[in-house]
Write a protein that holds these residues in place. Structure first.
Motif, PDB file in Angstrom:
ATOM      1  N   ASP A  71      12.872  -5.563  11.469  1.00 19.52           N
ATOM      2  CA  ASP A  71      13.327  -6.375  10.339  1.00 19.52           C
ATOM      3  C   ASP A  71      12.299  -7.453   9.997  1.00 19.52           C
ATOM      4  OD1 ASP A  71      15.666  -4.907  10.179  1.00 19.52           O
ATOM      5  OD2 ASP A  71      16.927  -6.466  11.085  1.00 19.52           O
ATOM      6  N   PHE A  72      11.705  -8.064  11.021  1.00 17.78           N
ATOM      7  CA  PHE A  72      10.677  -9.082  10.792  1.00 17.78           C
ATOM      8  C   PHE A  72       9.520  -8.490   9.991  1.00 17.78           C
ATOM      9  CE2 PHE A  72       6.549 -10.766  12.036  1.00 17.78           C
ATOM     10  CZ  PHE A  72       6.688 -12.110  11.712  1.00 17.78           C
ATOM     11  N   TRP A  73       8.981  -7.344  10.456  1.00 19.86           N
ATOM     12  CA  TRP A  73       7.839  -6.734   9.774  1.00 19.86           C
ATOM     13  C   TRP A  73       8.228  -6.206   8.393  1.00 19.86           C
ATOM     14  CZ3 TRP A  73       3.082  -7.806  10.641  1.00 19.86           C
ATOM     15  CH2 TRP A  73       2.684  -8.226  11.915  1.00 19.86           C
ATOM     16  N   PRO A  87       0.824  -1.208   0.000  1.00 19.06           N
ATOM     17  CA  PRO A  87       0.000   0.000   0.000  1.00 19.06           C
ATOM     18  C   PRO A  87       0.858   1.258   0.000  1.00 19.06           C
ATOM     19  CG  PRO A  87      -0.673  -1.524   1.749  1.00 19.06           C
ATOM     20  CD  PRO A  87       0.616  -2.036   1.174  1.00 19.06           C
ATOM     21  N   ASP A  88       0.371   2.302  -0.658  1.00 18.22           N
ATOM     22  CA  ASP A  88       1.074   3.584  -0.650  1.00 18.22           C
ATOM     23  C   ASP A  88       1.243   4.054   0.788  1.00 18.22           C
ATOM     24  OD1 ASP A  88       1.204   3.658  -3.399  1.00 18.22           O
ATOM     25  OD2 ASP A  88      -0.605   4.893  -3.621  1.00 18.22           O
ATOM     26  N   GLY A  89       2.453   4.483   1.120  1.00 18.63           N
ATOM     27  CA  GLY A  89       2.736   5.005   2.445  1.00 18.63           C
ATOM     28  C   GLY A  89       3.328   3.988   3.407  1.00 18.63           C
ATOM     29  N   LEU A  90       3.240   2.714   3.065  1.00 20.78           N
ATOM     30  CA  LEU A  90       3.848   1.697   3.927  1.00 20.78           C
ATOM     31  C   LEU A  90       5.326   1.633   3.590  1.00 20.78           C
ATOM     32  CD1 LEU A  90       3.799  -0.541   6.018  1.00 20.78           C
ATOM     33  CD2 LEU A  90       3.085  -2.124   4.210  1.00 20.78           C
ATOM     34  N   LEU A  98      -1.887   4.730  14.250  1.00 15.89           N
ATOM     35  CA  LEU A  98      -0.727   5.263  13.520  1.00 15.89           C
ATOM     36  C   LEU A  98      -0.810   5.166  12.003  1.00 15.89           C
ATOM     37  CD1 LEU A  98       2.259   3.962  15.675  1.00 15.89           C
ATOM     38  CD2 LEU A  98       1.213   6.229  15.700  1.00 15.89           C
ATOM     39  N   CYS A  99      -1.633   4.267  11.493  1.00 16.01           N
ATOM     40  CA  CYS A  99      -1.583   3.961  10.065  1.00 16.01           C
ATOM     41  C   CYS A  99      -2.890   4.299   9.361  1.00 16.01           C
ATOM     42  CB  CYS A  99      -1.319   2.468   9.862  1.00 16.01           C
ATOM     43  SG  CYS A  99       0.186   1.854  10.641  1.00 16.01           S
ATOM     44  N   PRO A 100      -2.815   4.600   8.075  1.00 21.13           N
ATOM     45  CA  PRO A 100      -4.043   4.723   7.288  1.00 21.13           C
ATOM     46  C   PRO A 100      -4.799   3.386   7.324  1.00 21.13           C
ATOM     47  CG  PRO A 100      -2.145   5.498   6.038  1.00 21.13           C
ATOM     48  CD  PRO A 100      -1.606   4.846   7.278  1.00 21.13           C
ATOM     49  N   PRO A 101      -6.106   3.415   7.107  1.00 22.17           N
ATOM     50  CA  PRO A 101      -6.911   2.186   7.243  1.00 22.17           C
ATOM     51  C   PRO A 101      -6.421   0.993   6.430  1.00 22.17           C
ATOM     52  CG  PRO A 101      -8.349   4.095   7.074  1.00 22.17           C
ATOM     53  CD  PRO A 101      -6.950   4.590   6.830  1.00 22.17           C
ATOM     54  N   ASP A 102      -5.971   1.200   5.193  1.00 24.26           N
ATOM     55  CA  ASP A 102      -5.541   0.050   4.391  1.00 24.26           C
ATOM     56  C   ASP A 102      -4.261  -0.582   4.939  1.00 24.26           C
ATOM     57  OD1 ASP A 102      -4.112   2.363   3.568  1.00 24.26           O
ATOM     58  OD2 ASP A 102      -3.812   1.590   1.542  1.00 24.26           O
ATOM     59  N   ALA A 155       9.974   3.528   7.677  1.00 20.07           N
ATOM     60  CA  ALA A 155       9.732   4.479   8.765  1.00 20.07           C
ATOM     61  C   ALA A 155       8.407   4.179   9.468  1.00 20.07           C
ATOM     62  CB  ALA A 155       9.739   5.914   8.229  1.00 20.07           C
ATOM     63  N   MET A 156       7.374   3.837   8.714  1.00 17.27           N
ATOM     64  CA  MET A 156       6.093   3.514   9.332  1.00 17.27           C
ATOM     65  C   MET A 156       6.193   2.226  10.143  1.00 17.27           C
ATOM     66  SD  MET A 156       2.295   3.090   7.729  1.00 17.27           S
ATOM     67  CE  MET A 156       2.163   4.859   7.452  1.00 17.27           C
ATOM     68  N   ILE A 157       6.880   1.233   9.591  1.00 18.76           N
ATOM     69  CA  ILE A 157       7.049  -0.023  10.325  1.00 18.76           C
ATOM     70  C   ILE A 157       7.771   0.238  11.634  1.00 18.76           C
ATOM     71  CG2 ILE A 157       8.325  -2.214  10.309  1.00 18.76           C
ATOM     72  CD1 ILE A 157       7.555  -2.386   7.272  1.00 18.76           C
ATOM     73  N   ARG A 158       8.831   1.015  11.592  1.00 22.01           N
ATOM     74  CA  ARG A 158       9.581   1.297  12.821  1.00 22.01           C
ATOM     75  C   ARG A 158       8.732   2.082  13.821  1.00 22.01           C
ATOM     76  NH1 ARG A 158      14.722  -0.127  15.001  1.00 22.01           N
ATOM     77  NH2 ARG A 158      14.393   0.537  17.126  1.00 22.01           N
ATOM     78  N   ALA A 159       7.921   3.012  13.340  1.00 24.27           N
ATOM     79  CA  ALA A 159       7.040   3.767  14.241  1.00 24.27           C
ATOM     80  C   ALA A 159       6.043   2.832  14.928  1.00 24.27           C
ATOM     81  CB  ALA A 159       6.308   4.863  13.474  1.00 24.27           C
ATOM     82  N   VAL A 160       5.488   1.890  14.177  1.00 25.95           N
ATOM     83  CA  VAL A 160       4.549   0.916  14.759  1.00 25.95           C
ATOM     84  C   VAL A 160       5.263   0.065  15.798  1.00 25.95           C
ATOM     85  CG1 VAL A 160       3.230  -1.188  14.239  1.00 25.95           C
ATOM     86  CG2 VAL A 160       2.933   0.858  12.823  1.00 25.95           C
ATOM     87  N   VAL A 161       6.416  -0.471  15.457  1.00 23.98           N
ATOM     88  CA  VAL A 161       7.160  -1.335  16.369  1.00 23.98           C
ATOM     89  C   VAL A 161       7.503  -0.584  17.655  1.00 23.98           C
ATOM     90  CG1 VAL A 161       9.386  -2.535  16.683  1.00 23.98           C
ATOM     91  CG2 VAL A 161       8.039  -2.889  14.592  1.00 23.98           C
ATOM     92  N   ASP A 162       8.039   0.620  17.530  1.00 16.13           N
ATOM     93  CA  ASP A 162       8.427   1.384  18.716  1.00 16.13           C
ATOM     94  C   ASP A 162       7.225   1.726  19.588  1.00 16.13           C
ATOM     95  OD1 ASP A 162      11.086   1.272  17.924  1.00 16.13           O
ATOM     96  OD2 ASP A 162      11.123   3.329  17.148  1.00 16.13           O
TER      97      ASP A 162
END
Length: 164
Positions: free
Chosen positions: A70-72, A23-26, A115-119, A29-36
């Motif tokens: 890294d996993f995500w 998806p656009d925007g994934l 933190l993330c857009p719905p998709d 940086a977004m993965i790291r924000a979610v993990v943290d």
């Protein structure tokens, strides 16, 4: 089956995903924000926090968070950066129960929804629920449980929120 029967690609091998586009925007940086954000909450949670905090010393958290990112990244972006085997570590946690998996998933759903857009949140949620149910079934089977009667986890709703 030996490791040579099903060799793992070298770390960093870009994987081709079939059936869906990123998806656009994934991005990383977004993965790291979610993990943290998620693990910040999880470490304070009265149900799953003690499990994490008894096994991962404070000084090891930066490295652990990088491994999880890294996993995500590998899971959602196909980066191939993750080469770990998380199942043995989870199977060694004797107290893990459905209550722990339900709380993990509930906190994770809340984090990605915030933190993330719905998709993108939907993609994280679908993958996390698949992984959580797979882990709990594998653990139950290794503990001698009858997995034929296991249903998918029910969602914890509403989620209890710790004060403060």
């Amino acid at each position: 089956m030996s490791n040579t029967d099903n060799p793992r690609p070298p770390i960093g091998t870009q994987h081709q995903r079939v059936g869906w586009d990123t998806p656009d925007g994934l991005d990383e940086a977004m993965i790291r924000a979610v993990v943290d954000a998620f693990y910040g909450e999880a470490r304070r949670d009265p149900i799953i926090g003690p499990v994490f905090n008894s096994r991962i010393p404070a000084e090891a958290w930066p490295h652990h968070l990088s491994l999880i990112a890294d996993f995500w990244s590998s899971m959602l972006l196909g980066s191939g950066r993750y080469a770990g085997r998380p199942m043995p570590k989870h199977m060694a946690i004797e107290e893990l129960s459905d209550a722990h998996f339900m709380r993990w998933l509930a906190l994770f759903r809340r984090t990605v929804t915030q933190l993330c857009p719905p998709d993108i949140a939907a993609l994280f949620i679908e993958r996390s629920e698949r992984i959580g149910n797979s882990f709990r079934m594998n653990i139950a089977m290794r503990r001698g449980g009858d997995i034929k009667s296991m249903a998918p986890l029910q969602r914890e709703d509403p989620i209890w929120t710790p004060p403060g």
